[in-house]
Motif scaffolding. Structure first.
Motif, PDB file in Angstrom:
ATOM      1  N   ASN A   1       7.222  -8.707  10.399  1.00 56.22           N
ATOM      2  CA  ASN A   1       6.940  -8.366   9.003  1.00 56.22           C
ATOM      3  C   ASN A   1       7.193  -6.882   8.729  1.00 56.22           C
ATOM      4  OD1 ASN A   1       4.575  -7.713  10.518  1.00 56.22           O
ATOM      5  ND2 ASN A   1       3.353  -7.756   8.663  1.00 56.22           N
ATOM      6  N   CYS A   2       7.042  -6.038   9.727  1.00 57.16           N
ATOM      7  CA  CYS A   2       7.333  -4.616   9.564  1.00 57.16           C
ATOM      8  C   CYS A   2       8.841  -4.375   9.533  1.00 57.16           C
ATOM      9  CB  CYS A   2       6.692  -3.818  10.688  1.00 57.16           C
ATOM     10  SG  CYS A   2       4.879  -3.856  10.663  1.00 57.16           S
TER      11      CYS A   2
ATOM     12  N   TYR B   1      10.058  -5.291   6.193  1.00 60.02           N
ATOM     13  CA  TYR B   1       9.735  -4.246   5.216  1.00 60.02           C
ATOM     14  C   TYR B   1      10.784  -3.137   5.245  1.00 60.02           C
ATOM     15  CZ  TYR B   1       8.023   0.251   3.740  1.00 60.02           C
ATOM     16  OH  TYR B   1       7.961   1.496   3.182  1.00 60.02           O
TER      17      TYR B   1
ATOM     18  N   TRP C   1       4.499  -5.041   0.258  1.00 60.52           N
ATOM     19  CA  TRP C   1       5.135  -3.969   1.024  1.00 60.52           C
ATOM     20  C   TRP C   1       4.147  -2.896   1.464  1.00 60.52           C
ATOM     21  CZ3 TRP C   1       5.081   1.126  -0.375  1.00 60.52           C
ATOM     22  CH2 TRP C   1       4.819   1.426  -1.708  1.00 60.52           C
TER      23      TRP C   1
ATOM     24  N   ARG D   1       2.479  -3.977   4.659  1.00 57.61           N
ATOM     25  CA  ARG D   1       3.447  -3.940   5.769  1.00 57.61           C
ATOM     26  C   ARG D   1       3.709  -2.491   6.204  1.00 57.61           C
ATOM     27  NH1 ARG D   1       7.582  -8.729   5.476  1.00 57.61           N
ATOM     28  NH2 ARG D   1       6.524 -10.204   4.122  1.00 57.61           N
TER      29      ARG D   1
ATOM     30  N   GLU E   1       0.741  -1.229   8.172  1.00 58.08           N
ATOM     31  CA  GLU E   1       0.757  -1.786   9.526  1.00 58.08           C
ATOM     32  C   GLU E   1       1.776  -1.065  10.399  1.00 58.08           C
ATOM     33  OE1 GLU E   1       1.537  -5.930  11.996  1.00 58.08           O
ATOM     34  OE2 GLU E   1       1.463  -6.009   9.806  1.00 58.08           O
TER      35      GLU E   1
END
Length: 75
Positions: free
Chosen positions: A27-28, A31, A60, A63, A66
């Motif tokens: 997921n990063c 992003y 976003w 993300r 994180e």
């Protein structure tokens, strides 16, 4: 690339990603890729850029947080 996760040269249509990004959660990575793709339309960090980014990736901010908390760029 030592200090950024990605960069974009909109006039040349070139996006470069840091190879350390491969260690980040999916997921990063998504992003960073979407962020850089948005720079092809808005080559700055204006309000319009963030509105555009939010249209494609409403979460976003989470993300990005994180990525910043859990993934370290080795300088």
């Amino acid at each position: 690339m030592d200090t950024r996760w990605g960069s974009c040269l909109p006039k040349k249509l070139i996006i470069t990603l840091n190879k350390q990004l491969l260690e980040a959660p999916r997921n990063c990575i998504e992003y960073v890729v979407v962020h850089e793709l948005c720079h092809l339309v808005h080559p700055n960090h204006s309000k319009q850029f963030y509105t555009f980014l939010t249209m494609f990736m409403p979460d976003w901010k989470e993300r990005k947080t994180e990525l910043e908390k859990n993934c370290i760029l080795w300088l």
